[in-house]
Design a protein around this motif. Structure first.
Motif, PDB file in Angstrom:
ATOM      1  N   LEU A  14      84.934  40.323  39.350  1.00 50.27           N
ATOM      2  CA  LEU A  14      85.259  41.743  39.357  1.00 50.27           C
ATOM      3  C   LEU A  14      84.619  42.447  40.548  1.00 50.27           C
ATOM      4  O   LEU A  14      85.246  43.278  41.212  1.00 50.27           O
ATOM      5  CB  LEU A  14      84.792  42.369  38.036  1.00 50.27           C
ATOM      6  CG  LEU A  14      84.997  43.873  37.856  1.00 50.27           C
ATOM      7  CD1 LEU A  14      86.477  44.215  37.886  1.00 50.27           C
ATOM      8  CD2 LEU A  14      84.365  44.333  36.545  1.00 50.27           C
ATOM      9  N   GLU A  15      83.362  42.097  40.815  1.00 50.93           N
ATOM     10  CA  GLU A  15      82.627  42.740  41.918  1.00 50.93           C
ATOM     11  C   GLU A  15      83.152  42.315  43.284  1.00 50.93           C
ATOM     12  O   GLU A  15      83.156  43.112  44.226  1.00 50.93           O
ATOM     13  CB  GLU A  15      81.142  42.358  41.828  1.00 50.93           C
ATOM     14  CG  GLU A  15      80.428  42.891  40.601  1.00 50.93           C
ATOM     15  CD  GLU A  15      79.817  44.256  40.831  1.00 50.93           C
ATOM     16  OE1 GLU A  15      79.467  44.559  41.983  1.00 50.93           O
ATOM     17  OE2 GLU A  15      79.717  45.006  39.857  1.00 50.93           O
ATOM     18  N   THR A  16      83.579  41.060  43.417  1.00 49.18           N
ATOM     19  CA  THR A  16      83.892  40.525  44.745  1.00 49.18           C
ATOM     20  C   THR A  16      85.389  40.517  45.068  1.00 49.18           C
ATOM     21  O   THR A  16      85.776  40.806  46.209  1.00 49.18           O
ATOM     22  CB  THR A  16      83.352  39.089  44.880  1.00 49.18           C
ATOM     23  OG1 THR A  16      83.876  38.281  43.811  1.00 49.18           O
ATOM     24  CG2 THR A  16      81.832  39.073  44.813  1.00 49.18           C
ATOM     25  N   ILE A  17      86.230  40.177  44.105  1.00 49.44           N
ATOM     26  CA  ILE A  17      87.668  40.051  44.403  1.00 49.44           C
ATOM     27  C   ILE A  17      88.541  40.950  43.536  1.00 49.44           C
ATOM     28  O   ILE A  17      89.766  40.954  43.684  1.00 49.44           O
ATOM     29  CB  ILE A  17      88.136  38.578  44.267  1.00 49.44           C
ATOM     30  CG1 ILE A  17      87.852  38.030  42.858  1.00 49.44           C
ATOM     31  CG2 ILE A  17      87.475  37.699  45.322  1.00 49.44           C
ATOM     32  CD1 ILE A  17      88.369  36.605  42.627  1.00 49.44           C
ATOM     33  N   GLY A  18      87.928  41.699  42.601  1.00 47.17           N
ATOM     34  CA  GLY A  18      88.700  42.602  41.749  1.00 47.17           C
ATOM     35  C   GLY A  18      89.205  41.903  40.502  1.00 47.17           C
ATOM     36  O   GLY A  18      89.266  40.674  40.424  1.00 47.17           O
ATOM     37  N   TRP A  19      89.602  42.710  39.512  1.00 44.82           N
ATOM     38  CA  TRP A  19      89.975  42.119  38.222  1.00 44.82           C
ATOM     39  C   TRP A  19      91.272  41.322  38.303  1.00 44.82           C
ATOM     40  O   TRP A  19      91.423  40.305  37.618  1.00 44.82           O
ATOM     41  CB  TRP A  19      90.050  43.188  37.134  1.00 44.82           C
ATOM     42  CG  TRP A  19      91.216  44.138  37.233  1.00 44.82           C
ATOM     43  CD1 TRP A  19      91.237  45.360  37.841  1.00 44.82           C
ATOM     44  CD2 TRP A  19      92.529  43.945  36.680  1.00 44.82           C
ATOM     45  NE1 TRP A  19      92.487  45.947  37.712  1.00 44.82           N
ATOM     46  CE2 TRP A  19      93.288  45.093  37.003  1.00 44.82           C
ATOM     47  CE3 TRP A  19      93.141  42.930  35.955  1.00 44.82           C
ATOM     48  CZ2 TRP A  19      94.622  45.261  36.624  1.00 44.82           C
ATOM     49  CZ3 TRP A  19      94.470  43.068  35.568  1.00 44.82           C
ATOM     50  CH2 TRP A  19      95.206  44.225  35.905  1.00 44.82           C
ATOM     51  N   ARG A  20      92.212  41.747  39.148  1.00 43.95           N
ATOM     52  CA  ARG A  20      93.482  41.028  39.229  1.00 43.95           C
ATOM     53  C   ARG A  20      93.270  39.612  39.778  1.00 43.95           C
ATOM     54  O   ARG A  20      93.761  38.626  39.216  1.00 43.95           O
ATOM     55  CB  ARG A  20      94.472  41.793  40.114  1.00 43.95           C
ATOM     56  CG  ARG A  20      94.920  43.127  39.514  1.00 43.95           C
ATOM     57  CD  ARG A  20      95.971  43.807  40.380  1.00 43.95           C
ATOM     58  NE  ARG A  20      96.299  45.127  39.873  1.00 43.95           N
ATOM     59  CZ  ARG A  20      97.175  45.369  38.899  1.00 43.95           C
ATOM     60  NH1 ARG A  20      97.814  44.359  38.327  1.00 43.95           N
ATOM     61  NH2 ARG A  20      97.416  46.604  38.507  1.00 43.95           N
TER      62      ARG A  20
END
Length: 383
Positions: free
Chosen positions: A154-160
């Motif tokens: 979530l922090e690095t590449i996003g939830w998708r």
């Protein structure tokens, strides 16, 4: 037969399956909701619907494993979980998000503990207890692994992209392991062609087992969603509540080691009864000592929950034997899955009204399950 390779294989795929499905909303529900412009209640509602669908499909999935073995069913679960996660990552509206969770619900039915237990019962018969304990020992780290990985994603590449990464893990890791490591069942096609739906009477033993696990899983579902909140209501600080929550995983694993090393010499009824009294004992200590004892409660609760997970597979096997084992697990487990789906909402409302006294309700459910266990014999009357 050496069980270790299959224990390691299923322990790995179970860890992946739990981390990428059941434990996903705790980290991703809020960002998904923000992106879709809705309340996080929509995400948890879709998740609950997936658990209800899972409950409805469980007997059919168990029956399939009885007929054709675990390899095709668990492999199919990797495909369904991968598809659900990919669709979740692509979701731009509530309907798409709901469909994604329903796909995940199908994948969870075919890929979580009950399916794995049924697969082990199909392979090892009456000797499956050690293997069942082994895979729960490994998969007990699913939240310990899954939550940090999802949070890091979530922090690095996003939830998708986190959803896409979990989806890829099912194709690249889970699917090959299930296909290559689980044995094929000889004569599966002939068995399917000749099979008639078995008649399993819903007798007193079946009803009692269904009630025991439904009561236990109501508590599990409630604590998974609300434990830090309940601990704070009991007087714990936020830090104490978070630390208590972090102790549940290690407590579960330690209890499973105790089950494997010591309790395995006794009938599963013994360990199941012990597991049912841990939540009430922890609640009494918390009530007497206040919020400072939040960690003590978490250790007692986690220990009991760790053993109850094993008992869900081993107790029906010990009582009824391996015949139609997967189908029985599906029938017995359906009410538990329903209870697990509704418990977070019900206990959320109870906490609003009762605060920390909601532990009276969880303790009453645990004690009711314990008392019901005294109605069971160590073998089915017809065996």
């Amino acid at each position: 037969m050496n069980q270790l390779p299959i224990i390691l294989a299923l322990g790995t795929t179970q860890t992946l399956a739990w981390a990428s499905s059941y434990y996903l909303p705790a980290i991703l529900a809020d960002p998904i909701a923000r992106d879709l412009g809705v309340s996080s209640s929509w995400v948890f509602g879709a998740f609950s619907a997936s658990l209800v669908l899972s409950a409805l499909l469980a007997p059919r999935i168990g029956r399939q494993i009885d007929l054709i073995g675990g390899r095709p069913v668990l492999s199919m679960s990797n495909l369904m979980l991968a598809a659900g996660l990919a669709l979740l990552g692509m979701s731009t509206s509530i309907p798409l998000m709901i469909v994604a969770w329903l796909l995940l619900g199908i994948g969870m039915t075919a890929g979580l503990y009950d399916a794995a237990f049924a697969a082990l019962g199909r392979i090892y018969g009456d000797s499956a207890r050690r293997a069942i304990t082994g895979i729960t020992l490994l998969a007990g780290f699913a939240s310990t692994v899954g939550w940090p990985l999802s949070a890091w994603g979530l922090e690095t590449i996003g939830w998708r992209n986190t959803c896409f990464a979990w989806s890829a893990a099912h194709i690249l890791i889970g699917l090959p392991i299930n296909l290559l490591m689980l044995p094929a069942v000889k004569g599966a096609k002939a068995a399917v062609a000749a099979a008639a739906k078995p008649h399993i009477p819903i007798d007193r033993t079946m009803i009692v087992l269904a009630f025991v696990f439904a009561a236990a899983w109501t508590v599990t579902g409630a604590m998974a969603a609300h434990l830090p909140r309940i601990m704070e209501a009991a007087g714990a600080t936020t830090a104490q509540a978070v630390f208590a929550g972090a102790l549940i995983g290690p407590a579960q694993v330690a209890a499973r080691i105790f089950e494997a090393s010591f309790l395995s010499r006794f009938h599963p009824l013994v360990s199941t009864k012990l597991a049912c009294i841990t939540n009430p004992i922890g609640a009494v200590i918390l009530g007497l000592a206040g919020g400072g004892a939040a960690s003590v409660f978490a250790v007692f609760y986690g220990s009991g929950n760790g053993i109850l997970t094993i008992a869900r597979g081993t107790l029906p096997l010990a009582i009824f034997g391996p015949e139609n084992y997967g189908y029985r697990l599906g029938i017995i487990g359906a009410p538990a899955r329903m209870a697990q789906a509704t418990a977070p909402l019900l206990f959320g409302l109870l906490i609003e009204a009762m605060g920390a006294r909601v532990l009276i309700v969880s303790s009453a459910l645990s004690i009711a399950a314990l008392l019901a266990l005294f109605l069971l014999r160590k073998t089915s009357p017809k065996s």
